[in-house]
Motif scaffolding. Structure first.
Motif, PDB file in Angstrom:
ATOM      1  N   THR A  50     -20.345  35.056 -27.844  1.00  0.00           N
ATOM      2  CA  THR A  50     -20.499  36.123 -28.553  1.00  0.00           C
ATOM      3  C   THR A  50     -21.467  37.180 -28.071  1.00  0.00           C
ATOM      4  N   PRO A  51     -21.507  38.482 -28.344  1.00  0.00           N
ATOM      5  CA  PRO A  51     -22.466  39.620 -28.094  1.00  0.00           C
ATOM      6  C   PRO A  51     -23.963  39.176 -28.410  1.00  0.00           C
ATOM      7  N   GLY A  52     -24.229  38.757 -29.571  1.00  0.00           N
ATOM      8  CA  GLY A  52     -25.248  38.276 -30.104  1.00  0.00           C
ATOM      9  C   GLY A  52     -25.851  37.148 -29.478  1.00  0.00           C
ATOM     10  N   SER A  53     -25.019  36.024 -28.971  1.00  0.00           N
ATOM     11  CA  SER A  53     -25.895  34.933 -28.354  1.00  0.00           C
ATOM     12  C   SER A  53     -26.117  35.206 -27.026  1.00  0.00           C
ATOM     13  N   ALA A  54     -25.634  36.320 -26.136  1.00  0.00           N
ATOM     14  CA  ALA A  54     -26.097  36.950 -25.070  1.00  0.00           C
ATOM     15  C   ALA A  54     -27.419  37.875 -25.376  1.00  0.00           C
ATOM     16  N   ALA A  55     -27.370  38.701 -26.350  1.00  0.00           N
ATOM     17  CA  ALA A  55     -28.449  39.411 -26.750  1.00  0.00           C
ATOM     18  C   ALA A  55     -29.870  38.612 -26.978  1.00  0.00           C
ATOM     19  N   ALA A  56     -29.742  37.617 -27.612  1.00  0.00           N
ATOM     20  CA  ALA A  56     -30.600  36.852 -28.247  1.00  0.00           C
ATOM     21  C   ALA A  56     -31.490  36.444 -26.959  1.00  0.00           C
ATOM     22  N   LYS A  57     -31.033  36.333 -25.676  1.00  0.00           N
ATOM     23  CA  LYS A  57     -31.525  35.742 -24.534  1.00  0.00           C
ATOM     24  C   LYS A  57     -32.188  36.878 -23.578  1.00  0.00           C
ATOM     25  N   ALA A  58     -31.985  37.873 -24.402  1.00  0.00           N
ATOM     26  CA  ALA A  58     -32.321  39.231 -23.315  1.00  0.00           C
ATOM     27  C   ALA A  58     -33.554  40.030 -23.688  1.00  0.00           C
ATOM     28  N   ASP A  59     -34.121  40.860 -22.627  1.00  0.00           N
ATOM     29  CA  ASP A  59     -35.153  41.778 -22.960  1.00  0.00           C
ATOM     30  C   ASP A  59     -34.262  43.084 -22.869  1.00  0.00           C
ATOM     31  N   PHE A  60     -33.570  43.265 -22.068  1.00  0.00           N
ATOM     32  CA  PHE A  60     -32.455  44.404 -22.258  1.00  0.00           C
ATOM     33  C   PHE A  60     -31.075  44.103 -22.480  1.00  0.00           C
ATOM     34  N   VAL A  61     -30.276  44.881 -23.351  1.00  0.00           N
ATOM     35  CA  VAL A  61     -28.939  44.535 -23.436  1.00  0.00           C
ATOM     36  C   VAL A  61     -28.061  45.905 -23.006  1.00  0.00           C
ATOM     37  N   PHE A  62     -27.147  45.589 -22.043  1.00  0.00           N
ATOM     38  CA  PHE A  62     -26.318  46.451 -21.637  1.00  0.00           C
ATOM     39  C   PHE A  62     -24.905  46.505 -22.162  1.00  0.00           C
ATOM     40  N   THR A  63     -24.443  47.584 -22.900  1.00  0.00           N
ATOM     41  CA  THR A  63     -22.700  47.121 -22.922  1.00  0.00           C
ATOM     42  C   THR A  63     -21.959  48.318 -22.435  1.00  0.00           C
ATOM     43  N   ILE A  64     -20.776  48.109 -22.256  1.00  0.00           N
ATOM     44  CA  ILE A  64     -19.865  48.901 -21.888  1.00  0.00           C
ATOM     45  C   ILE A  64     -18.398  48.348 -22.212  1.00  0.00           C
ATOM     46  N   VAL A  65     -17.991  48.748 -23.321  1.00  0.00           N
ATOM     47  CA  VAL A  65     -16.715  48.493 -23.801  1.00  0.00           C
ATOM     48  C   VAL A  65     -15.524  49.567 -23.813  1.00  0.00           C
ATOM     49  N   GLY A  66     -14.693  49.419 -24.654  1.00  0.00           N
ATOM     50  CA  GLY A  66     -13.568  50.471 -24.537  1.00  0.00           C
ATOM     51  C   GLY A  66     -13.582  51.641 -25.436  1.00  0.00           C
ATOM     52  N   PHE A  67     -13.909  51.558 -26.629  1.00  0.00           N
ATOM     53  CA  PHE A  67     -13.608  52.578 -27.586  1.00  0.00           C
ATOM     54  C   PHE A  67     -14.556  52.244 -28.722  1.00  0.00           C
ATOM     55  N   PRO A  68     -14.744  53.329 -29.461  1.00  0.00           N
ATOM     56  CA  PRO A  68     -15.866  53.577 -30.689  1.00  0.00           C
ATOM     57  C   PRO A  68     -16.074  52.289 -31.498  1.00  0.00           C
ATOM     58  N   GLN A  69     -14.702  52.095 -31.813  1.00  0.00           N
ATOM     59  CA  GLN A  69     -14.577  50.729 -32.774  1.00  0.00           C
ATOM     60  C   GLN A  69     -15.077  49.604 -32.107  1.00  0.00           C
ATOM     61  N   ASP A  70     -14.916  49.380 -30.741  1.00  0.00           N
ATOM     62  CA  ASP A  70     -15.412  48.281 -30.079  1.00  0.00           C
ATOM     63  C   ASP A  70     -17.007  48.423 -30.056  1.00  0.00           C
ATOM     64  N   VAL A  71     -17.529  49.484 -29.891  1.00  0.00           N
ATOM     65  CA  VAL A  71     -18.909  49.579 -29.813  1.00  0.00           C
ATOM     66  C   VAL A  71     -19.463  49.231 -30.999  1.00  0.00           C
ATOM     67  N   GLU A  72     -18.706  49.661 -32.338  1.00  0.00           N
ATOM     68  CA  GLU A  72     -19.470  49.510 -33.554  1.00  0.00           C
ATOM     69  C   GLU A  72     -19.484  47.814 -33.873  1.00  0.00           C
ATOM     70  N   GLU A  73     -18.370  47.105 -33.581  1.00  0.00           N
ATOM     71  CA  GLU A  73     -18.180  45.749 -33.535  1.00  0.00           C
ATOM     72  C   GLU A  73     -19.371  44.891 -32.779  1.00  0.00           C
ATOM     73  N   THR A  74     -19.453  45.438 -31.769  1.00  0.00           N
ATOM     74  CA  THR A  74     -20.274  44.608 -30.616  1.00  0.00           C
ATOM     75  C   THR A  74     -21.940  45.125 -31.383  1.00  0.00           C
ATOM     76  N   TYR A  75     -22.034  45.826 -31.841  1.00  0.00           N
ATOM     77  CA  TYR A  75     -23.521  46.100 -32.251  1.00  0.00           C
ATOM     78  C   TYR A  75     -23.668  45.718 -33.857  1.00  0.00           C
ATOM     79  N   PHE A  76     -22.555  45.933 -34.659  1.00  0.00           N
ATOM     80  CA  PHE A  76     -22.956  45.862 -36.198  1.00  0.00           C
ATOM     81  C   PHE A  76     -22.246  44.573 -36.746  1.00  0.00           C
ATOM     82  N   ASN A  77     -21.341  43.962 -35.881  1.00  0.00           N
ATOM     83  CA  ASN A  77     -20.756  42.676 -36.704  1.00  0.00           C
ATOM     84  C   ASN A  77     -21.897  41.745 -36.614  1.00  0.00           C
ATOM     85  N   PRO A  78     -21.592  40.799 -37.743  1.00  0.00           N
ATOM     86  CA  PRO A  78     -22.696  39.778 -38.034  1.00  0.00           C
ATOM     87  C   PRO A  78     -23.156  38.772 -36.489  1.00  0.00           C
TER      88      PRO A  78
END
Length: 289
Positions: A50-78
């Motif tokens: 999951t995105p959260g599992s990766a983010a928990a291990k990081a000091d910097f998080v980079f995301t590059i996904v497809g659409f705004p709805q994908d961005v929203e899910e990547t950041y705001f999903n539980p």
């Protein structure tokens, strides 16, 4: 060396993440299609479900996904980035997305002791592979300074444009510029071909002059060879054009060139070519001829 999460390892993200890994940073990756991350895993990156599992291990998080709805899910999903990132982490969304969504992410990040940047890129698959992207950044200046060494590994032109959302606004300006350029070289070569000229020779004659552009230099040769593989997807360019026209409408600004480009790319997508590269526009012109 930093611990970095990289979420989104498609046409662009895989190369961008690879530069960070090659520089010696610890890389934690997530992608909706795990197979697309395999080259990075083979090179030493760590997989996360999951995105959260990766983010928990990081000091910097980079995301590059497809659409705004994908961005929203990547950041705001539980199971997303904002729920898992530890305080002090810098979040960098490099997707071309909505300026309003970038501001929402920055505000939500601030409440959790995080910093967020919007940093969309241009340069296509070649620019990503060769680490010569242009990176347009919005957000806090201190966070930008902290992330700058990583931007330098991925791009050549890195500009901070202001507060949250400003990077996205600059990227939309870039896409507006590209829209008319794509039409211009397609029309020029279609005209030459219809007149009985060899379009490859037309390209040779006009590509280095005032009519030339990066689109003509990089994409026109692919189109003439019948190579419509995506360096940048039609479906993503249409998304960008929609975002640009929505932003322009909010400013009461008329963009006739961008409107025409969207109309033509809608026709490209309607023919089933939305997963092709943007040079598929030339195919539409030649089909009509």
């Amino acid at each position: 060396m930093a611990s970095i999460a990289f979420i989104g390892t498609g046409v662009m993200g895989r190369s961008m993440a690879g530069h960070l890994l090659k520089a010696g940073h610890t890389l934690h990756v997530h992608n909706r299609t795990p197979a697309k991350a395999q080259p990075l895993l083979d090179a030493g990156a760590h997989w996360h479900a999951t995105p959260g599992s990766a983010a928990a291990k990081a000091d910097f998080v980079f995301t590059i996904v497809g659409f705004p709805q994908d961005v929203e899910e990547t950041y705001f999903n539980p199971t997303g980035v904002l729920a898992a990132a530890k305080p002090g982490t810098v979040l960098v969304d490099m997707t071309t997305s909505s300026p309003a969504l970038a501001r929402r992410i920055a505000a939500a990040a601030a409440t959790k002791g995080l910093a967020a940047l919007d940093a969309p890129v241009t340069g296509g698959d070649v620019g990503a592979r060769e680490a010569r992207l242009s990176i347009m950044v919005g957000g806090d200046e201190t966070a930008f300074a902290h992330a700058r060494p990583f931007f330098d590994l991925m791009g050549r032109i890195i500009v901070h444009h202001g507060g949250p959302g400003c990077g996205q606004l600059c990227k939309l300006a870039n896409q507006i510029g590209i829209a008319s350029v794509m039409m211009s070289w397609c029309e020029a070569l279609a005209f030459g071909q219809s007149a009985g000229l060899d379009p490859a020779r037309v390209l040779e004659s006009i590509g280095g002059g005032a009519a030339g552009s990066v689109g003509m230099t990089v994409l026109a040769p692919r189109a003439l060879k019948g190579d419509f593989a995506p360096g940048f997807y039609v479906k993503h360019f249409l998304k960008d054009l929609r975002l640009a026209l929505e932003a322009a409408e909010a400013m009461s600004l008329d963009l006739p060139g961008t409107k025409q480009a969207k109309k033509l790319y809608d026709q490209v997508a309607a023919r089933g070519w939305e997963d092709a590269g943007t040079q598929a526009l030339f195919r539409l012109y030649t089909e009509r001829a």
